[in-house]
Design a protein around this motif. Structure first.
Motif, PDB file in Angstrom:
ATOM      1  N   LYS A  35      42.657  22.162  34.188  1.00 20.62           N
ATOM      2  CA  LYS A  35      41.747  21.988  33.728  1.00 20.62           C
ATOM      3  C   LYS A  35      39.969  22.700  33.636  1.00 20.62           C
ATOM      4  O   LYS A  35      39.324  23.200  32.663  1.00 20.62           O
ATOM      5  CB  LYS A  35      41.466  20.107  34.047  1.00 20.62           C
ATOM      6  CG  LYS A  35      42.459  19.774  33.889  1.00 20.62           C
ATOM      7  CD  LYS A  35      42.301  19.549  32.508  1.00 20.62           C
ATOM      8  CE  LYS A  35      43.286  18.067  32.365  1.00 20.62           C
ATOM      9  NZ  LYS A  35      43.789  18.505  31.150  1.00 20.62           N
ATOM     10  N   PRO A  36      39.566  23.179  35.117  1.00 21.19           N
ATOM     11  CA  PRO A  36      39.151  24.153  35.557  1.00 21.19           C
ATOM     12  C   PRO A  36      38.939  25.322  34.724  1.00 21.19           C
ATOM     13  O   PRO A  36      39.655  25.980  35.143  1.00 21.19           O
ATOM     14  CB  PRO A  36      38.167  23.956  36.391  1.00 21.19           C
ATOM     15  CG  PRO A  36      39.131  23.717  37.170  1.00 21.19           C
ATOM     16  CD  PRO A  36      40.364  22.970  36.516  1.00 21.19           C
ATOM     17  N   LYS A  37      38.003  26.376  33.717  1.00 22.84           N
ATOM     18  CA  LYS A  37      38.661  27.081  33.907  1.00 22.84           C
ATOM     19  C   LYS A  37      37.275  28.569  34.604  1.00 22.84           C
ATOM     20  O   LYS A  37      36.920  28.337  35.460  1.00 22.84           O
ATOM     21  CB  LYS A  37      38.096  27.861  31.924  1.00 22.84           C
ATOM     22  CG  LYS A  37      38.067  27.406  31.386  1.00 22.84           C
ATOM     23  CD  LYS A  37      39.890  27.648  31.049  1.00 22.84           C
ATOM     24  CE  LYS A  37      40.481  26.369  29.501  1.00 22.84           C
ATOM     25  NZ  LYS A  37      41.931  26.523  29.329  1.00 22.84           N
ATOM     26  N   GLY A  38      38.550  29.659  34.621  1.00 23.59           N
ATOM     27  CA  GLY A  38      38.056  30.317  35.982  1.00 23.59           C
ATOM     28  C   GLY A  38      39.213  31.772  35.629  1.00 23.59           C
ATOM     29  O   GLY A  38      39.065  32.477  34.261  1.00 23.59           O
ATOM     30  N   THR A  39      38.944  32.254  36.778  1.00 23.71           N
ATOM     31  CA  THR A  39      39.623  34.200  36.682  1.00 23.71           C
ATOM     32  C   THR A  39      41.135  33.213  36.338  1.00 23.71           C
ATOM     33  O   THR A  39      41.536  32.415  36.045  1.00 23.71           O
ATOM     34  CB  THR A  39      39.077  34.312  37.760  1.00 23.71           C
ATOM     35  OG1 THR A  39      39.859  34.285  38.912  1.00 23.71           O
ATOM     36  CG2 THR A  39      37.894  34.815  38.180  1.00 23.71           C
ATOM     37  N   LYS A  40      41.500  34.978  36.060  1.00 24.30           N
ATOM     38  CA  LYS A  40      43.179  34.712  35.537  1.00 24.30           C
ATOM     39  C   LYS A  40      44.042  34.904  36.743  1.00 24.30           C
ATOM     40  O   LYS A  40      45.140  34.091  37.011  1.00 24.30           O
ATOM     41  CB  LYS A  40      43.363  36.358  35.203  1.00 24.30           C
ATOM     42  CG  LYS A  40      43.190  36.375  33.829  1.00 24.30           C
ATOM     43  CD  LYS A  40      43.456  37.713  33.072  1.00 24.30           C
ATOM     44  CE  LYS A  40      43.005  37.776  31.735  1.00 24.30           C
ATOM     45  NZ  LYS A  40      43.298  39.178  30.816  1.00 24.30           N
ATOM     46  N   VAL A  41      43.492  34.974  38.276  1.00 24.01           N
ATOM     47  CA  VAL A  41      44.201  35.016  39.343  1.00 24.01           C
ATOM     48  C   VAL A  41      44.119  34.068  39.823  1.00 24.01           C
ATOM     49  O   VAL A  41      45.102  33.473  40.080  1.00 24.01           O
ATOM     50  CB  VAL A  41      43.445  35.713  40.816  1.00 24.01           C
ATOM     51  CG1 VAL A  41      43.643  35.779  41.620  1.00 24.01           C
ATOM     52  CG2 VAL A  41      43.302  37.274  40.202  1.00 24.01           C
ATOM     53  N   ALA A  42      42.354  32.656  39.472  1.00 23.64           N
ATOM     54  CA  ALA A  42      42.717  31.970  40.082  1.00 23.64           C
ATOM     55  C   ALA A  42      43.981  30.305  38.747  1.00 23.64           C
ATOM     56  O   ALA A  42      44.554  30.144  39.568  1.00 23.64           O
ATOM     57  CB  ALA A  42      41.313  31.151  39.782  1.00 23.64           C
ATOM     58  N   GLY A  43      44.406  30.742  37.885  1.00 22.94           N
ATOM     59  CA  GLY A  43      45.228  30.260  37.124  1.00 22.94           C
ATOM     60  C   GLY A  43      46.446  30.279  37.298  1.00 22.94           C
ATOM     61  O   GLY A  43      47.221  29.996  37.269  1.00 22.94           O
ATOM     62  N   ALA A  44      46.506  31.703  38.330  1.00 27.65           N
ATOM     63  CA  ALA A  44      47.857  32.614  38.586  1.00 27.65           C
ATOM     64  C   ALA A  44      47.945  31.334  40.069  1.00 27.65           C
ATOM     65  O   ALA A  44      49.015  30.503  40.760  1.00 27.65           O
ATOM     66  CB  ALA A  44      48.058  33.979  38.934  1.00 27.65           C
ATOM     67  N   GLU A  45      46.875  31.127  40.530  1.00 29.11           N
ATOM     68  CA  GLU A  45      46.895  30.567  41.823  1.00 29.11           C
ATOM     69  C   GLU A  45      47.736  28.942  41.675  1.00 29.11           C
ATOM     70  O   GLU A  45      48.440  27.931  41.940  1.00 29.11           O
ATOM     71  CB  GLU A  45      45.967  30.917  42.584  1.00 29.11           C
ATOM     72  CG  GLU A  45      46.175  31.664  43.364  1.00 29.11           C
ATOM     73  CD  GLU A  45      44.906  31.872  44.193  1.00 29.11           C
ATOM     74  OE1 GLU A  45      43.745  31.006  43.969  1.00 29.11           O
ATOM     75  OE2 GLU A  45      44.454  32.817  45.082  1.00 29.11           O
ATOM     76  N   PHE A  46      47.093  28.658  40.291  1.00 28.41           N
ATOM     77  CA  PHE A  46      46.964  27.061  39.733  1.00 28.41           C
ATOM     78  C   PHE A  46      48.736  27.025  39.624  1.00 28.41           C
ATOM     79  O   PHE A  46      49.150  25.420  39.621  1.00 28.41           O
ATOM     80  CB  PHE A  46      45.892  26.599  38.785  1.00 28.41           C
ATOM     81  CG  PHE A  46      46.747  25.571  38.268  1.00 28.41           C
ATOM     82  CD1 PHE A  46      45.981  24.525  38.679  1.00 28.41           C
ATOM     83  CD2 PHE A  46      47.588  25.557  36.722  1.00 28.41           C
ATOM     84  CE1 PHE A  46      46.501  23.116  37.823  1.00 28.41           C
ATOM     85  CE2 PHE A  46      47.315  24.508  36.062  1.00 28.41           C
ATOM     86  CZ  PHE A  46      47.629  23.558  36.657  1.00 28.41           C
ATOM     87  N   VAL A  47      48.647  28.040  38.697  1.00 26.41           N
ATOM     88  CA  VAL A  47      50.394  27.710  38.398  1.00 26.41           C
ATOM     89  C   VAL A  47      51.387  27.658  40.038  1.00 26.41           C
ATOM     90  O   VAL A  47      52.659  27.056  39.611  1.00 26.41           O
ATOM     91  CB  VAL A  47      50.268  28.724  37.337  1.00 26.41           C
ATOM     92  CG1 VAL A  47      52.585  28.749  37.535  1.00 26.41           C
ATOM     93  CG2 VAL A  47      50.117  28.291  36.685  1.00 26.41           C
ATOM     94  N   GLY A  48      50.896  28.990  41.143  1.00 28.54           N
ATOM     95  CA  GLY A  48      51.941  28.634  42.133  1.00 28.54           C
ATOM     96  C   GLY A  48      51.602  27.124  43.045  1.00 28.54           C
ATOM     97  O   GLY A  48      53.161  26.820  43.103  1.00 28.54           O
ATOM     98  N   LYS A  49      50.952  26.844  42.549  1.00 28.08           N
ATOM     99  CA  LYS A  49      50.684  25.580  43.806  1.00 28.08           C
ATOM    100  C   LYS A  49      51.137  23.849  42.539  1.00 28.08           C
ATOM    101  O   LYS A  49      52.412  23.448  43.147  1.00 28.08           O
ATOM    102  CB  LYS A  49      49.592  25.011  43.964  1.00 28.08           C
ATOM    103  CG  LYS A  49      48.227  25.723  44.497  1.00 28.08           C
ATOM    104  CD  LYS A  49      46.921  25.395  44.828  1.00 28.08           C
ATOM    105  CE  LYS A  49      46.005  25.912  45.733  1.00 28.08           C
ATOM    106  NZ  LYS A  49      44.724  25.972  45.811  1.00 28.08           N
TER     107      LYS A  49
END
Length: 117
Positions: free
Chosen positions: A62-76
């Motif tokens: 939902k919240p757009k951020g950096t690509k690394v933040a997206g990777a952490e989101f996917v990990g969780k």
């Protein structure tokens, strides 16, 4: 040979080399990662049956951020789905990517959530 074709062949060889040593089971599935220029995808795969147990993508973030933040989101997200499926440990398949940057961030997020890799 076309330069683009050569890059694709190198990537495929790296992926084959990694997968030759890794296989997922029902107790310890394979955590496969795909990294595109925009998104990250992760799947838990049981190679014995040939079935995907769980998957997560950064497209649903939902919240757009950096690509690394997206990777952490996917990990969780993949860790939560793995716990729901009864998976406590997995084998990591980095594919043709280096264990660096977004790939590393995804795996560390999975480990923080309690999945043993």
């Amino acid at each position: 040979m076309d330069a683009r074709k050569k890059l694709i062949q190198k990537r495929e060889r790296r992926a084959i080399r990694v997968r030759a040593r890794i296989s997922g089971t029902a107790e310890r599935p394979r955590l496969s990662v795909f990294r595109s220029n925009k998104f990250m995808l992760a799947q838990l795969i049981d190679d014995v049956v040939g079935k995907t147990i769980a998957s997560a993508t950064s497209k649903s973030m939902k919240p757009k951020g950096t690509k690394v933040a997206g990777a952490e989101f996917v990990g969780k997200a993949i860790a939560a789905k793995a716990k729901a499926a009864g998976v406590t440990s997995a084998v990591f398949d980095r594919g043709s990517y280096r264990y660096h940057g977004r790939v590393k961030a995804l795996v560390e997020a999975v480990r923080k959530e309690g999945i043993n890799i």
